[in-house]
Scaffold this motif. Structure first.
Motif, PDB file in Angstrom:
ATOM      1  N   UNK A 181       0.860  -1.195   0.000  1.00 35.00           N
ATOM      2  CA  UNK A 181       0.000   0.000   0.000  1.00 35.00           C
ATOM      3  C   UNK A 181       0.892   1.241   0.000  1.00 35.00           C
ATOM      4  N   UNK A 182       0.510   2.249  -0.765  1.00 36.44           N
ATOM      5  CA  UNK A 182       1.201   3.548  -0.668  1.00 36.44           C
ATOM      6  C   UNK A 182       0.147   4.621  -0.427  1.00 36.44           C
ATOM      7  N   UNK A 183       0.380   5.449   0.571  1.00 34.93           N
ATOM      8  CA  UNK A 183      -0.569   6.528   0.883  1.00 34.93           C
ATOM      9  C   UNK A 183       0.172   7.863   0.915  1.00 34.93           C
ATOM     10  N   UNK A 184      -0.538   8.911   0.494  1.00 31.38           N
ATOM     11  CA  UNK A 184       0.022  10.269   0.556  1.00 31.38           C
ATOM     12  C   UNK A 184      -0.110  10.804   1.967  1.00 31.38           C
ATOM     13  N   UNK A 185       0.979  11.370   2.513  1.00 27.28           N
ATOM     14  CA  UNK A 185       0.953  11.804   3.914  1.00 27.28           C
ATOM     15  C   UNK A 185       1.224  13.297   4.086  1.00 27.28           C
ATOM     16  N   UNK A 186       1.195  14.048   2.983  1.00 26.74           N
ATOM     17  CA  UNK A 186       1.348  15.504   3.116  1.00 26.74           C
ATOM     18  C   UNK A 186       0.268  16.040   4.046  1.00 26.74           C
ATOM     19  N   UNK A 187       0.678  16.781   5.071  1.00 27.20           N
ATOM     20  CA  UNK A 187      -0.270  17.288   6.069  1.00 27.20           C
ATOM     21  C   UNK A 187      -0.552  18.755   5.810  1.00 27.20           C
ATOM     22  N   UNK A 188      -1.425  19.014   4.851  1.00 26.92           N
ATOM     23  CA  UNK A 188      -1.813  20.381   4.507  1.00 26.92           C
ATOM     24  C   UNK A 188      -3.116  20.299   3.734  1.00 26.92           C
ATOM     25  N   UNK A 189      -4.009  21.270   3.962  1.00 26.72           N
ATOM     26  CA  UNK A 189      -5.344  21.168   3.362  1.00 26.72           C
ATOM     27  C   UNK A 189      -5.429  21.731   1.948  1.00 26.72           C
ATOM     28  N   UNK A 190      -4.412  22.442   1.486  1.00 26.31           N
ATOM     29  CA  UNK A 190      -4.425  22.943   0.109  1.00 26.31           C
ATOM     30  C   UNK A 190      -4.572  21.780  -0.863  1.00 26.31           C
ATOM     31  N   UNK A 191      -5.428  21.959  -1.881  1.00 22.45           N
ATOM     32  CA  UNK A 191      -5.680  20.892  -2.850  1.00 22.45           C
ATOM     33  C   UNK A 191      -4.479  20.780  -3.779  1.00 22.45           C
ATOM     34  N   UNK A 192      -3.569  19.859  -3.468  1.00 21.03           N
ATOM     35  CA  UNK A 192      -2.345  19.709  -4.261  1.00 21.03           C
ATOM     36  C   UNK A 192      -1.800  18.303  -4.059  1.00 21.03           C
ATOM     37  N   UNK A 193      -0.928  17.889  -4.974  1.00 19.37           N
ATOM     38  CA  UNK A 193      -0.296  16.575  -4.885  1.00 19.37           C
ATOM     39  C   UNK A 193       0.416  16.419  -3.547  1.00 19.37           C
ATOM     40  N   UNK A 194       0.544  15.175  -3.088  1.00 20.65           N
ATOM     41  CA  UNK A 194       1.234  14.899  -1.834  1.00 20.65           C
ATOM     42  C   UNK A 194       2.715  14.691  -2.121  1.00 20.65           C
ATOM     43  N   UNK A 195       3.570  15.503  -1.502  1.00 21.13           N
ATOM     44  CA  UNK A 195       5.019  15.316  -1.691  1.00 21.13           C
ATOM     45  C   UNK A 195       5.613  14.458  -0.574  1.00 21.13           C
ATOM     46  N   UNK A 196       4.759  13.893   0.268  1.00 25.69           N
ATOM     47  CA  UNK A 196       5.201  12.952   1.298  1.00 25.69           C
ATOM     48  C   UNK A 196       4.389  11.680   1.138  1.00 25.69           C
ATOM     49  N   UNK A 197       4.981  10.559   1.478  1.00 30.00           N
ATOM     50  CA  UNK A 197       4.267   9.287   1.292  1.00 30.00           C
ATOM     51  C   UNK A 197       4.718   8.258   2.307  1.00 30.00           C
ATOM     52  N   UNK A 198       3.865   7.287   2.514  1.00 30.21           N
ATOM     53  CA  UNK A 198       4.188   6.137   3.355  1.00 30.21           C
ATOM     54  C   UNK A 198       3.891   4.900   2.530  1.00 30.21           C
ATOM     55  N   UNK A 199       4.891   4.019   2.430  1.00 32.66           N
ATOM     56  CA  UNK A 199       4.707   2.750   1.728  1.00 32.66           C
ATOM     57  C   UNK A 199       4.727   1.670   2.793  1.00 32.66           C
ATOM     58  N   UNK A 200       3.720   0.802   2.795  1.00 25.94           N
ATOM     59  CA  UNK A 200       3.757  -0.299   3.762  1.00 25.94           C
ATOM     60  C   UNK A 200       3.219  -1.567   3.127  1.00 25.94           C
ATOM     61  N   UNK A 201       3.644  -2.676   3.692  1.00 27.63           N
ATOM     62  CA  UNK A 201       3.216  -3.977   3.187  1.00 27.63           C
ATOM     63  C   UNK A 201       2.724  -4.788   4.377  1.00 27.63           C
ATOM     64  N   UNK A 202       1.493  -5.286   4.272  1.00 24.25           N
ATOM     65  CA  UNK A 202       0.921  -6.104   5.334  1.00 24.25           C
ATOM     66  C   UNK A 202       0.498  -7.445   4.747  1.00 24.25           C
ATOM     67  N   UNK A 203       0.395  -8.450   5.590  1.00 22.91           N
ATOM     68  CA  UNK A 203       0.154  -9.826   5.157  1.00 22.91           C
ATOM     69  C   UNK A 203      -1.034 -10.407   5.910  1.00 22.91           C
ATOM     70  N   UNK A 204      -1.823 -11.219   5.208  1.00 20.73           N
ATOM     71  CA  UNK A 204      -3.012 -11.806   5.831  1.00 20.73           C
ATOM     72  C   UNK A 204      -3.253 -13.211   5.266  1.00 20.73           C
ATOM     73  N   UNK A 205      -3.289 -14.241   6.133  1.00 24.43           N
ATOM     74  CA  UNK A 205      -3.519 -15.606   5.634  1.00 24.43           C
ATOM     75  C   UNK A 205      -4.925 -15.747   5.056  1.00 24.43           C
ATOM     76  N   UNK A 206      -5.026 -16.387   3.904  1.00 29.75           N
ATOM     77  CA  UNK A 206      -6.326 -16.529   3.251  1.00 29.75           C
ATOM     78  C   UNK A 206      -6.539 -17.960   2.761  1.00 29.75           C
TER      79      UNK A 206
END
Lengths: 353, 353
Positions: free
Chosen positions: A120-145
């Motif tokens: 998963x990659x999510x934008x983490x820019x902390x500002x309310x102006x409507x603009x691209x996020x120049x900060x991000x968090x990439x994480x990987x999680x696992x779930x048995x199925x």
């Protein structure tokens, strides 16, 4: 589906991006909550994307992935589409392999079971102006199925819907973005109330996807030279699914004599527009042999009927739920994924990463 | 815009929803990070929505909101659209008023300044199955803001884009969902590289919105009986903006003689389809008098030119940036919002909530 995807493993992979310092050193750490500013772009403007992959335990006791380079490439395209920073796909794949090895004991070993992987990659820019996020968090999680269908494939009923539209030319339907999913939840709830399992998404009269799966139909040919197997073309409104690509590849190999899918005749694959009118006509003529949805979660799921304004379109019933083509593709895919059959380096070992 | 929306006030309002217990008791607590499971629906499937409102300090020293019932109603419709639980809009408005009163010292008092209010609802179901979120978090955060244009209105340049599409029939463009924004960031970045401030979103040849604003044009009439003021109709692809609605209402009142907008002649409002071909023809005939974007952040922003495949379309220049119609609407709106003019209970006091 509801039984699965609720439990995660002990660890997760986390990497963050800051414009001044780039990607941080990756961390594999105990699974736990993310702490984010309420202004973050991921909450406000949905700069979020993900992949769905699985790790399978082979008969050699070694965990393996299925064509993971395809998921990495798609993840990179998705990030670009919502203006998130680029990342090194090879480095990420190496990290995912390491994470899977650490969580090896979580991989279920029974046939049809696997460890679902959700980069998963999510934008983490902390500002309310409507603009691209120049900060991000990439994480990987696992779930048995386990298998999508607990007691063998059961044909799905689909409700064809065109008053809500999943994707549009110039939209984002061809990318795996979180934002493609939320608009489907209300229509899905209404379809469930009418007794249907999933939605068959239309664009006008054209069929696009089934629920969150790519859609295939098997059609009787007039010349009796095997069958046509048709799926909507990748025109930007269709997710370029890894399972979609793989069943097309397998049928191509079958037609070229490089392999044989369960003794089936020729399977003429076509990526082209498919309309409800065409399906209804084919059904009336007795030429609509099989329909199925394909995807990482379901692999191959049979469709039993499609509800449409002019009445239900019923597919022929098959003893095993899946018809001969769907069943042969499902069998071969599972055998490759679970490491019983080697095929064109589709199975990729996790060890030694 | 970039200067603002970076700082929040000391407190935030938080309420959570669980299917078994419903909405929790609301809490006004110190501003701080949200802690969420990485599987949460808000990250994975973008079940996120928000509103944009402002609190203004009146000449009486009392904070007031502008038509907040309209934002509450739209927030409720947005939540329904992504299958999040319903909430009591009156109770939420009361809580927002209380939060504003607590943060009263943060409201800038200079003309054109205000305290931006961002009510947000996110889906918090922690499960990877593709399904509606039956858990939610509602929060409201506040951020002091100043005028969009620091040194008076400066005409915006817009790049007309139709290879990327913001919204389509059967899509979600008529709702204020976070997911409508992320797909615009890459096209916006490309437009900025070409030297344009914002995008004019097209659907085929039809104009829909300008950046994150509703779009208006003022057209010379052949009969000299005032002017036509035209904006795209609410066909499901257009956000039903509160500022949009308010300028239409004000022009209606002006035409009916219930008020006078700065001595202007009759303003014939039309909500209808507007195409680039029409705008180009009007421009060539010298009949395209003004164009502007409207929204909570900008109020009324002048458009100076529109770049299109067949060349730039240039709007007449005006001494104050805004033309006579845009300027009269901007002036009246700001006077009502900041409490200098009373009009049809549009200004709503926060005290006593």
């Amino acid at each position: 589906m509801s039984r699965w995807f609720l439990v995660t493993t002990d660890h997760m992979l986390v990497v963050s991006f800051e414009p001044s310092t780039g990607w941080s050193a990756p961390e594999i750490k105990p699974y736990g909550p993310l702490s984010l500013d309420p202004m973050s772009s991921c909450f406000q403007y949905c700069t979020n994307l993900f992949e769905g992959m699985k790790a399978y335990m082979g008969p050699d006791g070694k965990p393996r992935l299925f064509r993971p380079d395809k998921n990495m490439a798609r993840l990179a395209r998705s990030a670009e589409r919502v203006a998130l920073p680029p990342f090194n796909t090879e480095a990420l794949l190496t990290l995912i392999k390491r994470l899977v090895m650490i969580e090896k004991r979580w991989i279920p070993t029974a046939e049809g079971h696997s460890l679902y992987i959700r980069p998963t990659i999510i934008g983490t820019r902390a500002a309310l102006g409507v603009a691209a996020s120049d900060q991000a968090l990439l994480y990987v999680i696992l779930s048995p199925t386990g298998p999508y269908f607990r007691t063998g494939p059961k044909p799905l009923s689909l409700l064809a819907v065109n008053e809500n539209v999943r994707a549009w030319p110039g939209g984002t339907g061809g990318h795996k973005l979180g934002l493609n999913y939320a608009p489907g939840f209300l229509p899905q709830r209404l379809a469930a109330k009418k007794g249907y399992d999933q939605i068959l998404w239309l664009l006008g009269d054209a069929v696009t996807e089934a629920g969150a799966m790519n859609f295939f139909v098997v059609i009787k040919r007039d010349d009796e030279d095997g069958m046509d197997v048709v799926t909507p073309e990748l025109d930007g409104t269709i997710l370029p699914g890894v399972t979609r690509m793989s069943v097309l590849d397998l049928m191509q190999a079958h037609n070229e004599g490089r392999t044989s899918l369960n003794g089936l005749p020729k399977l003429h694959t076509q990526e082209r527009k498919v309309t409800m009118s065409e399906l209804q006509k084919l059904s009336e003529e007795g030429k609509l042999l099989e329909a199925y949805g394909v995807g990482t979660a379901v692999i191959v799921a049979p469709v039993g009927k499609v509800g449409f304004e002019s009445g239900d379109l019923t597919l022929p019933a098959h003893e095993k739920g899946l018809g001969p083509v769907g069943n042969a593709l499902w069998r071969r895919l599972v055998d490759i994924q679970e490491g019983r059959v080697q095929w064109e380096n589709w199975g990729v070992l996790c060890e030694g990463a």
